[in-house]
Write a protein that holds these residues in place. Structure first.
Motif, PDB file in Angstrom:
ATOM      1  N   LEU A  73       0.871  -1.180   0.000  1.00 49.06           N
ATOM      2  CA  LEU A  73       0.000   0.000   0.000  1.00 49.06           C
ATOM      3  C   LEU A  73       0.910   1.233   0.000  1.00 49.06           C
ATOM      4  O   LEU A  73       1.296   1.682   1.059  1.00 49.06           O
ATOM      5  CB  LEU A  73      -0.898   0.044   1.233  1.00 49.06           C
ATOM      6  N   MET A  74       1.230   1.825  -1.069  1.00 49.58           N
ATOM      7  CA  MET A  74       1.117   1.331  -2.414  1.00 49.58           C
ATOM      8  C   MET A  74       2.516   1.289  -3.010  1.00 49.58           C
ATOM      9  O   MET A  74       3.367   2.085  -2.631  1.00 49.58           O
ATOM     10  CB  MET A  74       0.254   2.277  -3.283  1.00 49.58           C
ATOM     11  N   SER A  75       2.753   0.425  -3.977  1.00 48.89           N
ATOM     12  CA  SER A  75       3.984   0.519  -4.741  1.00 48.89           C
ATOM     13  C   SER A  75       3.867   1.689  -5.704  1.00 48.89           C
ATOM     14  O   SER A  75       2.820   1.909  -6.320  1.00 48.89           O
ATOM     15  CB  SER A  75       4.234  -0.777  -5.525  1.00 48.89           C
ATOM     16  N   GLY A 107       2.695   7.491  -7.322  1.00 50.29           N
ATOM     17  CA  GLY A 107       3.874   8.066  -6.683  1.00 50.29           C
ATOM     18  C   GLY A 107       3.633   9.535  -6.390  1.00 50.29           C
ATOM     19  O   GLY A 107       3.096  10.262  -7.225  1.00 50.29           O
ATOM     20  N   TRP A 108       4.017   9.948  -5.183  1.00 45.97           N
ATOM     21  CA  TRP A 108       3.732  11.339  -4.809  1.00 45.97           C
ATOM     22  C   TRP A 108       4.827  11.982  -3.958  1.00 45.97           C
ATOM     23  O   TRP A 108       4.904  13.212  -3.868  1.00 45.97           O
ATOM     24  CB  TRP A 108       2.413  11.403  -4.006  1.00 45.97           C
ATOM     25  N   PHE A 109       5.715  11.186  -3.366  1.00 42.47           N
ATOM     26  CA  PHE A 109       6.650  11.713  -2.382  1.00 42.47           C
ATOM     27  C   PHE A 109       7.985  12.016  -3.056  1.00 42.47           C
ATOM     28  O   PHE A 109       8.774  11.120  -3.366  1.00 42.47           O
ATOM     29  CB  PHE A 109       6.815  10.712  -1.246  1.00 42.47           C
ATOM     30  N   PRO A 119      13.939   8.978 -11.046  1.00 38.32           N
ATOM     31  CA  PRO A 119      13.252  10.066 -11.774  1.00 38.32           C
ATOM     32  C   PRO A 119      11.851  10.300 -11.223  1.00 38.32           C
ATOM     33  O   PRO A 119      11.142   9.350 -10.860  1.00 38.32           O
ATOM     34  CB  PRO A 119      13.210   9.550 -13.216  1.00 38.32           C
ATOM     35  N   PHE A 120      11.448  11.567 -11.179  1.00 41.26           N
ATOM     36  CA  PHE A 120      10.156  11.956 -10.620  1.00 41.26           C
ATOM     37  C   PHE A 120       9.450  12.882 -11.616  1.00 41.26           C
ATOM     38  O   PHE A 120       9.576  14.101 -11.548  1.00 41.26           O
ATOM     39  CB  PHE A 120      10.358  12.659  -9.279  1.00 41.26           C
ATOM     40  N   PRO A 121       8.701  12.299 -12.555  1.00 45.84           N
ATOM     41  CA  PRO A 121       8.040  13.117 -13.576  1.00 45.84           C
ATOM     42  C   PRO A 121       6.925  13.977 -12.984  1.00 45.84           C
ATOM     43  O   PRO A 121       6.507  13.782 -11.837  1.00 45.84           O
ATOM     44  CB  PRO A 121       7.455  12.070 -14.530  1.00 45.84           C
ATOM     45  N   PRO A 122       6.405  14.926 -13.753  1.00 45.03           N
ATOM     46  CA  PRO A 122       5.254  15.725 -13.311  1.00 45.03           C
ATOM     47  C   PRO A 122       4.031  14.839 -13.063  1.00 45.03           C
ATOM     48  O   PRO A 122       3.961  13.707 -13.557  1.00 45.03           O
ATOM     49  CB  PRO A 122       5.022  16.687 -14.482  1.00 45.03           C
ATOM     50  N   ARG A 126       3.042  10.905 -14.305  1.00 48.00           N
ATOM     51  CA  ARG A 126       3.025   9.802 -13.347  1.00 48.00           C
ATOM     52  C   ARG A 126       1.728   9.009 -13.448  1.00 48.00           C
ATOM     53  O   ARG A 126       1.737   7.766 -13.379  1.00 48.00           O
ATOM     54  CB  ARG A 126       3.228  10.330 -11.918  1.00 48.00           C
ATOM     55  N   PHE A 127       0.611   9.706 -13.620  1.00 41.42           N
ATOM     56  CA  PHE A 127      -0.655   8.992 -13.774  1.00 41.42           C
ATOM     57  C   PHE A 127      -0.718   8.244 -15.104  1.00 41.42           C
ATOM     58  O   PHE A 127      -1.281   7.143 -15.181  1.00 41.42           O
ATOM     59  CB  PHE A 127      -1.831   9.965 -13.637  1.00 41.42           C
ATOM     60  N   GLU A 128      -0.155   8.833 -16.161  1.00 41.68           N
ATOM     61  CA  GLU A 128      -0.097   8.128 -17.440  1.00 41.68           C
ATOM     62  C   GLU A 128       0.700   6.832 -17.298  1.00 41.68           C
ATOM     63  O   GLU A 128       0.303   5.775 -17.802  1.00 41.68           O
ATOM     64  CB  GLU A 128       0.552   9.010 -18.500  1.00 41.68           C
ATOM     65  N   ARG A 129       1.836   6.919 -16.608  1.00 40.69           N
ATOM     66  CA  ARG A 129       2.666   5.742 -16.419  1.00 40.69           C
ATOM     67  C   ARG A 129       1.951   4.691 -15.576  1.00 40.69           C
ATOM     68  O   ARG A 129       2.034   3.490 -15.850  1.00 40.69           O
ATOM     69  CB  ARG A 129       3.991   6.139 -15.766  1.00 40.69           C
TER      70      ARG A 129
END
Length: 312
Positions: A73-75, A107-109, A119-122, A126-129
């Motif tokens: 919760l959650m990968s 991913g949010w952190f 890497p931390f995209p916009p 991230r939602f597209e991925r």
């Protein structure tokens, strides 16, 4: 209503501490033991020995437990490539004898990523991925043995994959989507998940988000989603026990604000009943102190049976 345990080993944990807590939760009759998938602590101090990797941990727990369900919760979709994650999850499912559940988030952190070179995209990317990862993972698992799987997306491309190994659970490992977002998260849960999970939300906020997820699922024509919630809970037989456990949950952190449930077992039963009335059938109890096994035993003996009686 089922009770599961949710842990945050990125605050600092050893595998042995996690194993002891998991085995105790299994002995107490908890339905599941789930781990957060982060590398950087949310609180403002670094606890030793440091974070554990969620999937390495789950692989070990899969071999050293026998009945309790295991999962994330959650990968974060930013942490791993979907093809590799499909292989990892299928193997852990086999190692557990078919007890794995996969929670996947966008991913949010940011500190997870900057601290470990990930890497931390916009947000939009991230939602597209995340959506493409669901398509890849479910596509790999659904491909019949002997056939190949190919995929052409914006972010991921697979060519003639043998689509192996397969999970033990068929048609696939149960999938969990969660978050407080009112639009994209419920929509993704409706399209791909078996369960919609809310993190540390009040009954009022939960009611609104559950309604959105139900509506999105109904539009797909799929079966109803399992609804769940993750909550901080500080139960105790005395005020001193309650205050000690509540202090840990109220520790300043980078997490969004939450209001932990606290009180006697009877009061916790009543408070959880509000979520059951909204349709939640699972509660993930945030275990902040892995050594506090007495808390698990108290919840298992004086809260869980009452939940089953009240909702039967």
């Amino acid at each position: 209503m089922e009770l599961r345990v949710f842990t945050e080993p990125y605050h600092g944990a050893t595998y042995d501490e996690l194993l002891r807590a998991t085995r105790h939760a299994e002995e107490c009759g908890f339905d599941g033991f789930f781990v957060a998938d982060h590398y950087h602590p949310m609180h403002f101090t670094d606890a030793l020995p440091g974070p554990t990797d969620a999937w390495t941990t789950l692989a070990g727990l899969a071999r050293e437990t026998s009945t309790i369900r295991l999962g994330t919760l959650m990968s974060s979709a930013t942490f791993r490539q979907p093809g590799a994650l499909a292989v990892i999850a299928a193997q852990v499912d086999a190692m557990s004898g078919g007890r794995l559940e996969l929670g996947l988030g966008a991913g949010w952190f940011a500190l997870d990523h900057s601290a470990y070179g990930i890497p931390f995209p916009p947000p939009a990317e991230r939602f597209e991925r995340m959506e493409e990862q669901f398509q890849v993972i479910t596509g790999l698992w659904a491909t019949p043995p002997g056939e190949k799987f190919s995929y052409e997306g914006r972010h991921y491309r697979l060519t003639d994959s043998p689509a192996l190994p397969k999970p033990v659970q068929r048609p696939r490992v149960p999938l969990i989507v969660g978050g407080r977002g009112p639009h994209r998260t419920p929509a993704l849960a409706a399209r791909y998940a078996d369960e919609f999970n809310l993190p540390f939300t009040s009954p009022a906020q939960s009611a609104e988000l559950y309604a959105g997820a139900r509506a999105a699922r109904a539009a797909t024509g799929g079966p109803p989603l399992i609804l769940s919630v993750c909550l901080g809970i500080a139960a105790g037989r005395t005020e001193a026990e309650i205050d000690t456990r509540l202090a840990l949950l109220d520790e300043p952190s980078r997490l969004p604000p939450e209001e932990p449930l606290h009180g006697s077992p009877a009061r916790i039963v009543d408070l959880l009943g509000e979520y059951a009335d909204l349709g939640a059938s699972r509660v993930y109890v945030r275990l902040r102190d892995l050594s506090d096994l007495d808390h698990l035993e108290l919840l298992a003996t004086e809260v869980a049976p009452q939940l089953r009686v009240k909702r039967s």
